[in-house]
Design an enzyme around this catalytic site. Structure first.
Site, mmCIF file in Angstrom:
data_model
loop_
_atom_site.group_PDB
_atom_site.id
_atom_site.type_symbol
_atom_site.label_atom_id
_atom_site.label_comp_id
_atom_site.label_asym_id
_atom_site.label_seq_id
_atom_site.Cartn_x
_atom_site.Cartn_y
_atom_site.Cartn_z
ATOM 1 N N LYS A 31 1.292 -3.787 1.713
ATOM 2 C CA LYS A 31 1.772 -3.899 0.339
ATOM 3 C C LYS A 31 3.235 -3.487 0.193
ATOM 4 O O LYS A 31 3.976 -4.106 -0.576
ATOM 5 C CB LYS A 31 0.906 -3.077 -0.607
ATOM 6 C CG LYS A 31 0.957 -1.570 -0.389
ATOM 7 C CD LYS A 31 0.044 -0.852 -1.370
ATOM 8 C CE LYS A 31 0.036 0.646 -1.125
ATOM 9 N NZ LYS A 31 1.328 1.291 -1.405
ATOM 10 N N THR A 32 3.654 -2.451 0.955
ATOM 11 C CA THR A 32 5.056 -2.022 0.858
ATOM 12 C C THR A 32 5.981 -3.128 1.335
ATOM 13 O O THR A 32 7.048 -3.365 0.755
ATOM 14 C CB THR A 32 5.288 -0.731 1.675
ATOM 15 O OG1 THR A 32 4.360 0.274 1.255
ATOM 16 C CG2 THR A 32 6.701 -0.215 1.483
ATOM 17 N N ASP B 114 3.871 0.291 -7.881
ATOM 18 C CA ASP B 114 3.037 0.522 -6.706
ATOM 19 C C ASP B 114 1.869 1.444 -7.086
ATOM 20 O O ASP B 114 1.978 2.227 -8.030
ATOM 21 C CB ASP B 114 3.887 1.164 -5.607
ATOM 22 C CG ASP B 114 3.178 1.212 -4.260
ATOM 23 O OD1 ASP B 114 2.183 0.473 -4.083
ATOM 24 O OD2 ASP B 114 3.618 1.972 -3.390
ATOM 25 N N GLU B 115 0.765 1.357 -6.343
ATOM 26 C CA GLU B 115 -0.415 2.203 -6.580
ATOM 27 C C GLU B 115 -0.858 2.127 -8.039
ATOM 28 O O GLU B 115 -1.169 3.137 -8.682
ATOM 29 C CB GLU B 115 -0.131 3.666 -6.181
ATOM 30 C CG GLU B 115 0.330 3.865 -4.752
ATOM 31 C CD GLU B 115 -0.774 3.656 -3.718
ATOM 32 O OE1 GLU B 115 -1.898 3.251 -4.103
ATOM 33 O OE2 GLU B 115 -0.515 3.891 -2.529
ATOM 34 N N GLN C 123 -9.493 1.995 -3.953
ATOM 35 C CA GLN C 123 -8.834 3.241 -3.552
ATOM 36 C C GLN C 123 -8.449 4.095 -4.761
ATOM 37 O O GLN C 123 -7.559 4.938 -4.677
ATOM 38 C CB GLN C 123 -7.591 2.944 -2.706
ATOM 39 C CG GLN C 123 -7.917 2.260 -1.387
ATOM 40 C CD GLN C 123 -6.700 2.143 -0.487
ATOM 41 O OE1 GLN C 123 -6.208 3.115 0.067
ATOM 42 N NE2 GLN C 123 -6.199 0.922 -0.348
ATOM 43 N N ARG D 130 -8.393 5.016 6.954
ATOM 44 C CA ARG D 130 -7.238 5.691 7.565
ATOM 45 C C ARG D 130 -7.242 5.480 9.075
ATOM 46 O O ARG D 130 -6.224 5.641 9.738
ATOM 47 C CB ARG D 130 -7.262 7.204 7.318
ATOM 48 C CG ARG D 130 -7.222 7.683 5.864
ATOM 49 C CD ARG D 130 -6.152 7.059 5.058
ATOM 50 N NE ARG D 130 -6.687 5.924 4.323
ATOM 51 C CZ ARG D 130 -5.949 4.968 3.774
ATOM 52 N NH1 ARG D 130 -4.651 4.992 3.893
ATOM 53 N NH2 ARG D 130 -6.513 3.959 3.122
#
Length: 674
Positions: free
Chosen positions: A28-29, A214-215, A245, A602
């Site tokens: 995503k970044t 973002d997020e 998430q 993770r």
């Protein structure tokens, strides 16, 4: 790395509202960075009209560095990449007159807020730490939901809510009279300003021509309202998030904002990023199957091209001590076999208390480790001392700063003097500093105390005036006059410790000097701006550690979000721990499942779960069942062989005899064949 088709689509959609559903590890970044570059190079947006917001300074810095590397610093000059709260602070700094506050307000961190609320509510809460923290949580939630004290009082139903609303009113009045803002005000105040002032709203909508968030799943009510007010009817924005998430409901985050987005913007374009670049296929399969048990507004399935990967281990233990030993022994064996670094391993858990026994075994085994959440630079006592001086320098009405520094270093201004000063300040409804100039103060203090107090406030008042035009000379004079370095040598356990603490002060003043001068990217700050930024930076970065060393990482599942590790141990996979008993009692297992999903995703190469069958708490032993989440995973992908059943000494002896008999048979067979 080239963008895949979904990432490319997300980058190039730039006319209207866009929701990018970005699964864990889906890049995503990279999408955000490429989209900013696309907006500047192809769509010809001026960088100053592009705003990107996220939740941590670390994420904002990473974005800044990557976009500067991609386009060059000159091409990105003016681009705004920051946290939500930094953006809010910028709006407040520019529009303070319209908000109705003074320019030299103080920003309170949670310690300052706690101290103030404790003082204001002494007659109601009697200094009860738990009640004060509950009240702080209530106030935070009210502010996040855009509810002021009057509305909170009107809506209060229970006796407790009415009491807390009354305390909220006291806190609100004190904030206004002393020019104090807390963390939640940085979103609340800009949101209410844009909502109620059409002229200011249009001004900011013309500044923010394109907004990236973002997020997004972590936004609360006020943050979502702020987004809507900034984008307006033009609605040129991209929000990136993942409802699977969303793990911060206790902090006010509302995954329902994904639903609101599709309702408020009917032409919302939804793009899914489902290719994971982090984890093996088996780990992703487990994550997908687990999270399918939650209801979804948008369905997505992660997939990987990194191979299927190893079985997922499950370790069972008799008790928590046994669990810690087995985890560390497994880690030692795996590292020996693979030749991996300690820094490749992460041990994740639901609550901080679970780290204690793991730490003990790691120390006994001489394995280096680091627990996420060490002391931040701005939390060190010497830095907080000088920050308090700086806060008072820009806002003489900051009582908390005044109280911290008035006798640091010692000036023989004792508790009795402060008490009398405080009583008169309360009587006059003004700050302690201002009260020190009140004529009546001469009647209530002894000549010696009065002389010491007046000498200090008169000197500091002059220094504050100097700081408005010559900030750094005023700061250097401040440090010289209070002789803080000598104070450090007097109070530190050793000369080396004093040197290290003074080094921190020099670091702080160097940063301050740089901010006041500005550079080719950042415009110069005023002293008040810089002090507010420092305070906000401390609040945002307390759990961030910039240095990476070869150490096993220990952290909560919440802290692990956004990180990745080759080898992950997820411990405490038992009912009552994960899912947590409170969530089971409150029928909120869905968020706990999302938390387990975050932990699973993770892991890059190897994932190991563990649980213990017994747990001692408050002197009592309780018996635990394996977490329901273990049974929701695809059983064919789990290696339960590490879960060894309890055996009696007789069974172990018989097993040993059987093993010896097999060994003899193989030897005789080998001889016969020869």
């Amino acid at each position: 790395m080239r963008l895949n088709s979904s990432q490319q689509q997300a980058v190039e959609y730039a006319t209207g509202p866009c929701l990018v559903l970005a699964g864990a590890g889906s890049g995503k970044t990279r999408v955000i960075i490429n989209k900013i570059a696309y907006l500047i190079k192809i769509k010809e947006y001026q960088p100053k009209h592009i705003y990107a917001v996220t939740f941590t300074n670390k994420a904002a810095r990473e974005m800044k560095e990557r976009i500067a590397h991609s386009l060059g610093r000159k091409e990105t000059r003016g681009l705004k990449i920051s946290t939500f709260h930094t953006l809010g602070l910028d709006i407040i700094r520019k529009e303070y007159k319209h908000i109705g506050i003074k320019s030299n307000f103080s920003l309170f961190d949670d310690h300052d807020q706690f101290a103030l609320i404790k003082e204001l509510t002494e007659q109601y809460l009697d200094g009860d730490k738990d009640l004060i923290n509950q009240l702080r949580s209530y106030i935070s939630n009210w502010k996040n939901d855009l509810i002021d004290a009057s509305l909170a009082m009107a809506n209060a139903k229970t006796k407790k809510e009415k009491l807390f609303a009354q305390c909220y009113k006291l806190y609100e009045i004190q904030q206004k009279s002393c020019g104090i803002l807390d963390f939640d005000d940085l979103i609340l105040l800009p949101t209410l300003l844009l909502k109620n002032n059409e002229q200011i709203r249009e001004k900011w909508q013309n500044r923010v021509r394109y907004l990236l968030v973002d997020e997004y799943q972590d936004t609360n009510t006020s943050q979502y309202e702020l987004i809507k007010l900034l984008v307006g009817t033009r609605a040129n924005f991209t929000v990136v998030g993942d409802d699977d998430q969303s793990i911060y409901s206790w902090r006010g985050a509302r995954p329902q904002n994904l639903i609101l987005l599709s309702q408020d913007f009917p032409n919302l374009n939804v793009i899914k990023l489902e290719q994971n670049y982090r984890s093996s296929g088996r780990i992703l399969k487990a994550a997908n199957i687990l999270i399918e048990n939650n209801p979804h507004l948008f369905v997505k399935t992660l997939h990987s091209e990194l191979g299927y990967g190893d079985l997922i281990n499950v370790i069972s233990a008799n008790n928590e001590e046994d669990e810690a030993e087995k985890i560390v022994n497994h880690l030692i064996g795996h590292r020996f076999t693979t030749g991996s670094r300690y820094g490749d391993y992460a041990i994740l858990y639901r609550g901080n208390h679970q780290s204690r026994l793991v730490e003990k075994v790691l120390m006994q085994s001489r394995i280096p480790y680091r627990i996420s959440g060490g002391i931040s630079f701005f939390s060190r006592s010497e830095v907080k001392d000088i920050m308090a001086y700086l806060r008072l320098l820009v806002n003489l009405d900051d009582d908390n700063a005044f109280i911290r520094i008035i006798n640091t270093p010692r000036r023989e201004i004792g508790p009795t003097t402060l008490q009398k000063l405080g009583e008169l300040a309360e009587k006059r409804s003004q700050s302690l500093f201002k009260t020190a100039f009140d004529p009546e103060i001469t009647e209530i203090l002894s000549p010696k105390s009065l002389n010491t107090l007046v000498s200090f406030v008169e000197w500091f008042n002059q220094l504050s005036k100097q700081a408005q035009s010559e900030p750094m000379p005023a700061v250097y004079e401040l440090l010289h006059n209070i002789d803080y370095e000598s104070w450090l040598y007097e109070t530190s356990p050793s000369p080396t410790a004093a040197q290290m603490r003074m080094k921190n002060i020099n670091q702080l003043t160097d940063w301050l000097d740089e901010m006041l001068k500005g550079d080719e990217i950042e415009e110069p700050y005023t002293l008040a701006d810089a002090v507010a930024r420092f305070t906000l930076r401390d609040m945002l970065e307390r759990n961030e550690n910039e240095t990476e060393q070869d150490e096993v990482q220990l952290m909560t599942l919440h802290a692990s979000k956004g990180l990745e590790f080759p080898y992950v141990y997820l411990i405490g996979m038992a009912e009552g721990l994960l899912p947590h008993q409170n969530s089971i009692d409150e029928d909120n297992v869905e968020e706990e499942r999302r938390l387990a999903y975050v932990g699973i995703t993770r892991a890059q190469q190897l994932l190991t779960f563990s649980y213990s069958r017994e747990r001692r708490q408050f002197g009592e032993t309780s018996y635990l069942e394996p977490s329901r989440f273990l049974y929701e995973l695809p059983q064919d992908d789990l290696n339960w062989s590490l879960t060894k059943p309890n055996t009696t000494p007789e069974q172990r002896l018989q097993k040993s005899k059987n093993h010896l008999a097999k060994l003899k048979a193989q030897i005789f067979k080998a001889k016969d064949n020869s």
